[in-house]
Design a protein around this motif. Structure first.
Motif, PDB file in Angstrom:
ATOM      1  N   ASN A   1       0.835  -1.208   0.000  1.00  0.00           N
ATOM      2  CA  ASN A   1       0.000   0.000   0.000  1.00  0.00           C
ATOM      3  C   ASN A   1       0.869   1.259   0.000  1.00  0.00           C
ATOM      4  OD1 ASN A   1      -1.808  -1.696   2.566  1.00  0.00           O
ATOM      5  ND2 ASN A   1      -2.364  -1.717   0.400  1.00  0.00           N
TER       6      ASN A   1
ATOM      7  N   SER B   1       2.366   2.779  -3.366  1.00  0.00           N
ATOM      8  CA  SER B   1       1.579   3.724  -4.151  1.00  0.00           C
ATOM      9  C   SER B   1       1.674   5.127  -3.567  1.00  0.00           C
ATOM     10  CB  SER B   1       0.110   3.280  -4.197  1.00  0.00           C
ATOM     11  OG  SER B   1      -0.659   4.149  -4.984  1.00  0.00           O
TER      12      SER B   1
ATOM     13  N   GLY C   1      -2.984   5.361  -9.034  1.00  0.00           N
ATOM     14  CA  GLY C   1      -3.220   4.305  -8.057  1.00  0.00           C
ATOM     15  C   GLY C   1      -2.479   3.051  -8.468  1.00  0.00           C
ATOM     16  N   GLY C   2      -2.641   1.994  -7.690  1.00  0.00           N
ATOM     17  CA  GLY C   2      -1.996   0.724  -7.997  1.00  0.00           C
ATOM     18  C   GLY C   2      -2.542   0.107  -9.269  1.00  0.00           C
TER      19      GLY C   2
ATOM     20  N   HIS D   1      -0.412   4.232 -13.139  1.00  0.00           N
ATOM     21  CA  HIS D   1      -0.564   3.075 -12.255  1.00  0.00           C
ATOM     22  C   HIS D   1       0.800   2.534 -11.850  1.00  0.00           C
ATOM     23  CE1 HIS D   1      -4.554   3.169 -14.256  1.00  0.00           C
ATOM     24  NE2 HIS D   1      -4.955   2.803 -13.061  1.00  0.00           N
ATOM     25  N   ASN D   2       0.963   2.328 -10.555  1.00  0.00           N
ATOM     26  CA  ASN D   2       2.246   1.815 -10.051  1.00  0.00           C
ATOM     27  C   ASN D   2       2.262   0.298  -9.988  1.00  0.00           C
ATOM     28  OD1 ASN D   2       0.545   2.550  -7.408  1.00  0.00           O
ATOM     29  ND2 ASN D   2       1.884   0.826  -6.882  1.00  0.00           N
TER      30      ASN D   2
ATOM     31  N   TYR E   1       8.117   4.061 -10.885  1.00  0.00           N
ATOM     32  CA  TYR E   1       6.809   3.729 -10.328  1.00  0.00           C
ATOM     33  C   TYR E   1       6.094   2.585 -11.044  1.00  0.00           C
ATOM     34  CZ  TYR E   1       4.414   6.207 -14.144  1.00  0.00           C
ATOM     35  OH  TYR E   1       3.940   6.587 -15.386  1.00  0.00           O
TER      36      TYR E   1
END
Length: 468
Positions: free
Chosen positions: A40, A43, A229-230, A259-260, A303
Motif C-alpha cells: 500500500n 503507491s 493508483g496501484g 498506475h504503479n 513507479y
C-alpha cells in the motif's frame, strides 16, 4: 519536456496540464480497516515522488487523496474488534497519517472521506438512473456497464473477459439481482445492524467505486490532469470511475492515468497483499527500520516497475543513503575552512548535473536514472571536498543541489550529531578493526566521524577525539 506513460493510451505522452502551471492530481487512498503494508505504501510513496518532481519543475499541485471509511471490509473488521465503523476509521486514519508522516510523505491538499460525501454520491446516482445508466433492484442500485460505449478501454480487455473477472468478485445474491454480470453496485442496501444512510432507494451505503468519481470531480475539476493508483485498480475500480462520471459531466474524466507496480516478496516474487497473508505492515517495519531508508528503498524504483522486497535490498538502500548523507556531511565540514569566492568549473558541473537529472526524470519519472545522476553528483562533490583549498560558493552550490535533488525522493539530508558515548564505541570498533588489520573499516569509521566534525588523533596513549 516531461513525458508520462498514460495507461489509457498505452504510450508515453507529453504532459500538458489543462491550466498552465497547475496540476490537478487525484490518488486513490486506503480503505482504513487495518495498518497499511508496504505494498500500500508503495503507491503513496510513488505518487508523492511524482508530486515532488512536478513541484521541483515549478508546478502548483492540487493533490487530493481519499479515505474509504465505509465498506464491507470495514463493517466486518469493526464487528470483529467490537467497535463502530467510524471508530475503526479514526483508528486507522490516524495510523495511516503517522506511518506516512514518518515516510516524509507530503500532506495532501485534501483528504476527503466517503462518509462526508453521501449527498453528492446520491445526487450522481440519481442522475445516472435518470439517464438510463443505472437501475434499482431491491434496495441496491447497479450500473449498466454495457451501456457505456468505452467500457473496458482503460484495462484494455474485451467485455466478455471483463464479465468473467467481474463474476468472480460478487456473491450469488448480487448476481441474482443484476441484469448483467458485468453490472456493478452504486448503492448497497443495509443489512440489519449495519451502518447506513437514507436514500431514495432505502437505507444503505455507497458502493466502493462511486466515491472516487464524486470526490475527484467535486474537489478538483470535471476533468482532472492525473488520476493515479496501484495497477490492480485499473479494473474494476478505475474502469468503473470513468463509466460513472462521464455521462454525468459530459466531459472526459482524466487526461493521464498512472498506475504503479506491485511490491513482491519471496523467491516466487509473489504480490504482497492482505488477502494472501504475506504482507509486512509499515507500522511494524518502522519499529526496526529507519523511515528514511524505507522511503529511499521505495522511491528509487520507477513507479511502473515492481519492487522486490527483501532484507538485502533494504540494506542496499541503507548503504546508498548513508553514502549520500556522508557526502552532505563532507561538504558541510569543508564549509568551515572554505575561502570566499566562486568556482566557474563547479558552477558549470552543477548545471550539467541538474540538466541530466531533469532529463532522466522527464522520461516518465525514471527515478532509477535520476538517482544515478545523484550518485555521480555525490562522487564529484566528494572529490571536490578533498581538495586542499575549496571556495564557499562552490561548496554551497554542490550542497544545495544535492539536497534539492534528493528531496524529490522525499529524503532530507542533514549534518548528523553524535553523542560522546557513540563516538567512544566507534573508536573502540576502529581499534579492533586496526588490530585485525581491517584497514578499510578503520578508515571508513575515521572518515564517517570526520564528516560529522569529529577529528580522531592517534597518540601513544591511545586515540583521542575533538569536535570541530
Amino acid at each position: 519536456m516531461l513525458k508520462i506513460y498514460n495507461t489509457l493510451t498505452r504510450q508515453k505522452e507529453e504532459f500538458t496540464p489543462l491550466t498552465p502551471g497547475v496540476v490537478n492530481m487525484y490518488v486513490c487512498g486506503p480503505t482504513v480497516y487495518n495498518y497499511i503494508h508496504i505494498g500500500n505504501a508503495r503507491s503513496v510513496v510513488a505518487f508523492d515522488t511524482v508530486r515532488r518532481y512536478l513541484e521541483f519543475k515549478g508546478y502548483q499541485v492540487n493533490y487530493v487523496s481519499n479515505f474509504t471509511d465505509v465498506d464491507d471490509k470495514m463493517i466486518k473488521a469493526a464487528a470483529e474488534q467490537g467497535i463502530t465503523v467510524p471508530e475503526l476509521a479514526e483508528k486507522y486514519i490516524a495510523a495511516f497519517m503517522a506511518d506516512t508522516t514518518a515516510l516524509n510523505v507530503e500532506p495532501a491538499t485534501l483528504h476527503p472521506r466517503a462518509t462526508e460525501n453521501i449527498a453528492g454520491i446520491i445526487e450522481v446516482i440519481e442522475a445516472l438512473i435518470k439517464q438510463g445508466y443505472a437501475y434499482e433492484a431491491a434496495g441496491d442500485v447497479y450500473y449498466r456497464a454495457r451501456k457505456f460505449a468505452h467500457y473496458g478501454a482503460l484495462s484494455g480487455q474485451s467485455l466478455d473477459a471483463l464479465e468473467v473477472g467481474a463474476s468472480e468478485h460478487v456473491s450469488q445474491d448480487e448476481v441474482d439481482k443484476k441484469e448483467d454480470p458485468l453490472d456493478f453496485a452504486l448503492w448497497k442496501a443495509a443489512k440489519p445492524g449495519e451502518i447506513k444512510w437514507d436514500s431514495p432507494w432505502g437505507a444503505g451505503r455507497p458502493g466502493w467505486h462511486i466515491e472516487c468519481s464524486v470526490m475527484s470531480t467535486k474537489y478538483l475539476a470535471k476533468t482532472i490532469d492525473i488520476h493515479a493508483g496501484g495497477q490492480d485498480l485499473a479494473f474494476p475500480h478505475h474502469e468503473n470511475e470513468i463509466a460513472q462520471i462521464e455521462p454525468v459531466t459530459g466531459q472526459p474524466f482524466v487526461r493521464y492515468w498512472m498506475h504503479n507496480g506491485f511490491v513482491t516478496i519471496g523467491k516466487d516474487n509473489e504480490k504482497m497483499s492482505k488477502s494472501l497473508h504475506n504482507f509486512v505492515t509499515v507500522h511494524d517495519l518502522l519499529q526496526t527500520v529507519d523511515p528514511q531508508v524505507l522511503r529511499f528503498f521505495m522511491a528509487t524504483t520507477q513507479y511502473r516497475r515492481p519492487i522486490q522486497y527483501s532484507e538485502e535490498k533494504l540494506q542496499d538502500a541503507a548503504n546508498n543513503l548513508h553514502h549520500l548523507q556522508n557526502t552532505f556531511g563532507n561538504l558541510a565540514y569543508r564549509l568551515k575552512d572554505a575561502q570566499a569566492g566562486e568556482d566557474a568549473g563547479v558552477a558549470a558541473k552543477t548545471a550539467e548535473f541538474k540538466a541530466a537529472f531533469t532529463a532522466a526524470m522527464d522520461d516518465d519519472i525514471n527515478v532509477q536514472n535520476g538517482i544515478a545522476v545523484v550518485y555521480e553528483l555525490a562522487k564529484y562533490a566528494n572529490v571536490y571536498a578533498q581538495q586542499p583549498t575549496v571556495v564557499k560558493g562552490a561548496v554551497e552550490s554542490l550542497q544545495t543541489l544535492l539536497q534539492d535533488l534528493v528531496a524529490v525522493f522525499g529524503i532530507k539530508l542533514a549534518v548528523a550529531t553524535i553523542a560522546d558515548e557513540e563516538i567512544e564505541a566507534l573508536i573502540e570498533q576502529r581499534n579492533q578493526a586496526r588490530q585485525a588489520k581491517d584497514f578499510a573499516l578503520s578508515d571508513q569509521i575515521r572518515d564517517d566521524l570526520k564528516a560529522q566534525g569529529i577529528i580522531l588523533e592517534d597518540t601513544p596513549q591511545g586515540t583521542r577525539y575533538r569536535k570541530e
